[in-house]
Design a protein around this motif. Structure first.
Motif, PDB file in Angstrom:
ATOM      1  N   PRO A 130       0.767  -1.189   0.058  1.00  0.00           N
ATOM      2  CA  PRO A 130       0.108  -0.015   0.030  1.00  0.00           C
ATOM      3  C   PRO A 130       0.934   1.358   0.009  1.00  0.00           C
ATOM      4  O   PRO A 130       2.053   1.126   0.557  1.00  0.00           O
ATOM      5  CB  PRO A 130      -0.612  -0.072   1.386  1.00  0.00           C
ATOM      6  N   GLU A 131       0.213   2.323  -0.472  1.00  0.00           N
ATOM      7  CA  GLU A 131       0.957   3.852  -0.413  1.00  0.00           C
ATOM      8  C   GLU A 131       0.979   4.047   0.922  1.00  0.00           C
ATOM      9  O   GLU A 131       0.322   3.674   1.896  1.00  0.00           O
ATOM     10  CB  GLU A 131      -0.096   4.527  -1.220  1.00  0.00           C
ATOM     11  N   LYS A 132       2.195   4.830   1.123  1.00  0.00           N
ATOM     12  CA  LYS A 132       2.358   5.265   2.653  1.00  0.00           C
ATOM     13  C   LYS A 132       1.467   6.413   2.980  1.00  0.00           C
ATOM     14  O   LYS A 132       1.119   7.412   2.177  1.00  0.00           O
ATOM     15  CB  LYS A 132       3.766   5.814   2.618  1.00  0.00           C
ATOM     16  N   LYS A 133       0.599   6.261   4.106  1.00  0.00           N
ATOM     17  CA  LYS A 133      -0.255   7.265   4.358  1.00  0.00           C
ATOM     18  C   LYS A 133       0.352   8.366   4.900  1.00  0.00           C
ATOM     19  O   LYS A 133       1.254   8.455   6.130  1.00  0.00           O
ATOM     20  CB  LYS A 133      -1.342   6.752   5.463  1.00  0.00           C
ATOM     21  N   PRO A 134      -0.086   9.590   4.595  1.00  0.00           N
ATOM     22  CA  PRO A 134       0.766  10.735   4.838  1.00  0.00           C
ATOM     23  C   PRO A 134       0.594  11.263   6.581  1.00  0.00           C
ATOM     24  O   PRO A 134      -0.728  10.963   6.817  1.00  0.00           O
ATOM     25  CB  PRO A 134      -0.084  11.941   4.132  1.00  0.00           C
ATOM     26  N   ARG A 135       1.519  11.660   7.120  1.00  0.00           N
ATOM     27  CA  ARG A 135       1.147  12.201   8.454  1.00  0.00           C
ATOM     28  C   ARG A 135       1.305  13.763   8.543  1.00  0.00           C
ATOM     29  O   ARG A 135       1.581  14.679   7.667  1.00  0.00           O
ATOM     30  CB  ARG A 135       2.681  11.829   9.027  1.00  0.00           C
ATOM     31  N   LEU A 136       0.817  14.181   9.496  1.00  0.00           N
ATOM     32  CA  LEU A 136       0.581  15.579  10.034  1.00  0.00           C
ATOM     33  C   LEU A 136       1.965  16.295   9.698  1.00  0.00           C
ATOM     34  O   LEU A 136       3.108  15.809   9.777  1.00  0.00           O
ATOM     35  CB  LEU A 136      -0.042  15.913  11.242  1.00  0.00           C
ATOM     36  N   PRO A 137       1.860  17.674   9.175  1.00  0.00           N
ATOM     37  CA  PRO A 137       3.193  18.430   8.978  1.00  0.00           C
ATOM     38  C   PRO A 137       4.038  18.457  10.423  1.00  0.00           C
ATOM     39  O   PRO A 137       3.329  18.655  11.235  1.00  0.00           O
ATOM     40  CB  PRO A 137       2.574  19.781   8.621  1.00  0.00           C
ATOM     41  N   HIS A 138       5.368  18.594  10.119  1.00  0.00           N
ATOM     42  CA  HIS A 138       6.206  18.588  11.131  1.00  0.00           C
ATOM     43  C   HIS A 138       5.766  19.880  12.239  1.00  0.00           C
ATOM     44  O   HIS A 138       5.700  19.712  13.393  1.00  0.00           O
ATOM     45  CB  HIS A 138       7.611  18.824  10.496  1.00  0.00           C
TER      46      HIS A 138
ATOM     47  N   ARG B 230      -6.323  13.030  -1.490  1.00  0.00           N
ATOM     48  CA  ARG B 230      -5.556  12.575  -2.421  1.00  0.00           C
ATOM     49  C   ARG B 230      -5.235  11.045  -2.277  1.00  0.00           C
ATOM     50  O   ARG B 230      -5.442  10.115  -2.908  1.00  0.00           O
ATOM     51  CB  ARG B 230      -4.253  13.044  -3.077  1.00  0.00           C
ATOM     52  N   TYR B 231      -4.791  10.792  -0.989  1.00  0.00           N
ATOM     53  CA  TYR B 231      -4.216   9.308  -0.654  1.00  0.00           C
ATOM     54  C   TYR B 231      -5.722   8.574  -0.646  1.00  0.00           C
ATOM     55  O   TYR B 231      -5.495   7.295  -1.126  1.00  0.00           O
ATOM     56  CB  TYR B 231      -3.884   9.315   0.840  1.00  0.00           C
ATOM     57  N   TYR B 232      -6.743   9.008  -0.247  1.00  0.00           N
ATOM     58  CA  TYR B 232      -7.797   8.305   0.104  1.00  0.00           C
ATOM     59  C   TYR B 232      -8.456   7.933  -1.483  1.00  0.00           C
ATOM     60  O   TYR B 232      -8.828   6.862  -1.853  1.00  0.00           O
ATOM     61  CB  TYR B 232      -8.938   8.841   0.947  1.00  0.00           C
TER      62      TYR B 232
END
Length: 249
Positions: free
Chosen positions: A172-180, A207-209
């Motif tokens: 699976p694609e890596k799910k994005p995390r909150l900005p630093h 975009r991820y979903y």
């Protein structure tokens, strides 16, 4: 900045929800448990236990509790359940003729929850470092009383979450995390997170979903969080804690 294999493993994490039909070996299971046990523990109390589940019927029932469509709860290389465990310490206290009522306190519950979480994350990283995939399963709490019954949990034990482990059968694609800058605060808490950063993150999550579901799911992160605020669930957890004599005072 130069990284190393450990950091690369951490940064590459993805939850795996489809596993090959290949069980873990006893040697792998032992290695993962030993890796979990190497985690930090508050005041050396080691207030957790790990239950390995390989009984097909118990795994099936845990899958039904979690959600019928979460087949990876039942079909995986091995399934672990991490529990906050004050029962063992209670037995030790009784053997030493000590008052064990301190185990009922909120402070001891928090210690046990932390110990179990530290151990679980150690196991997750260890598993991924040897080519396995993992998925945390918090939904075993959907019917906490049934889960407790299946695992035959005594007083002073609380099931925190499960972990499905096995050989990945998906990438699976890596799910994005909150900005630093939204997560990291310097010296004091910043009560005003960047709206621009959150807006950009919402678009990344959308975009991820869309990619993950072939366009059938359009949702932002802030929308998901806001929707969850209006949907209290698992209301049986507090009565269960009380029944188990945990966090009473």
């Amino acid at each position: 900045m130069k990284t190393n294999p450990v950091i690369e493993t951490l940064l590459s994490h993805r939850s795996i929800r489809k596993f090959k039909d290949q069980p873990l070996t006893e040697e792998q299971i032992q290695l993962l448990v030993e890796s979990a046990q190497a985690a930090s523990t508050s005041s050396f109390t080691q207030s957790y236990s790990i239950i390995g589940v390989d009984d097909p019927e118990i795994k099936k029932q845990l899958r039904i509790i979690s959600a019928n469509n979460q087949f990876y709860v039942e079909h995986n290389g091995f399934f672990f359940v991490f529990v906050a465990d004050q029962y063992r310490n209670q037995l030790i206290g009784r053997d030493h003729h000590e008052d064990t009522s301190v185990l009922d306190t909120t402070q001891r519950l928090i210690v046990a929850l932390g110990d179990a979480s530290f151990a679980a994350q150690n196991m997750a990283v260890a598993a991924e470092s040897i080519g396995l995939g993992i998925c945390y399963i918090g939904s075993i709490l959907n019917d906490i009383n049934k889960t407790s019954e299946l695992l035959q949990l005594p007083d002073h034990v609380y099931p925190l979450f499960g972990m499905a482990v096995g050989y990945p059968d998906q990438d699976p694609e890596k799910k994005p995390r909150l900005p630093h800058d939204v997560v990291y605060h310097r010296n004091h808490y910043n009560p005003q997170p960047s709206r621009d950063a959150l807006d950009a993150y919402d678009q990344a999550v959308r975009r991820y979903y869309e990619t993950r579901t072939g366009g059938t799911r359009e949702e932002t992160w802030t929308g998901q969080i806001a929707r969850g605020l209006g949907n209290p669930y698992r209301k049986a957890l507090k009565p269960f804690l009380e029944k188990q004599h945990l966090g009473l005072r």
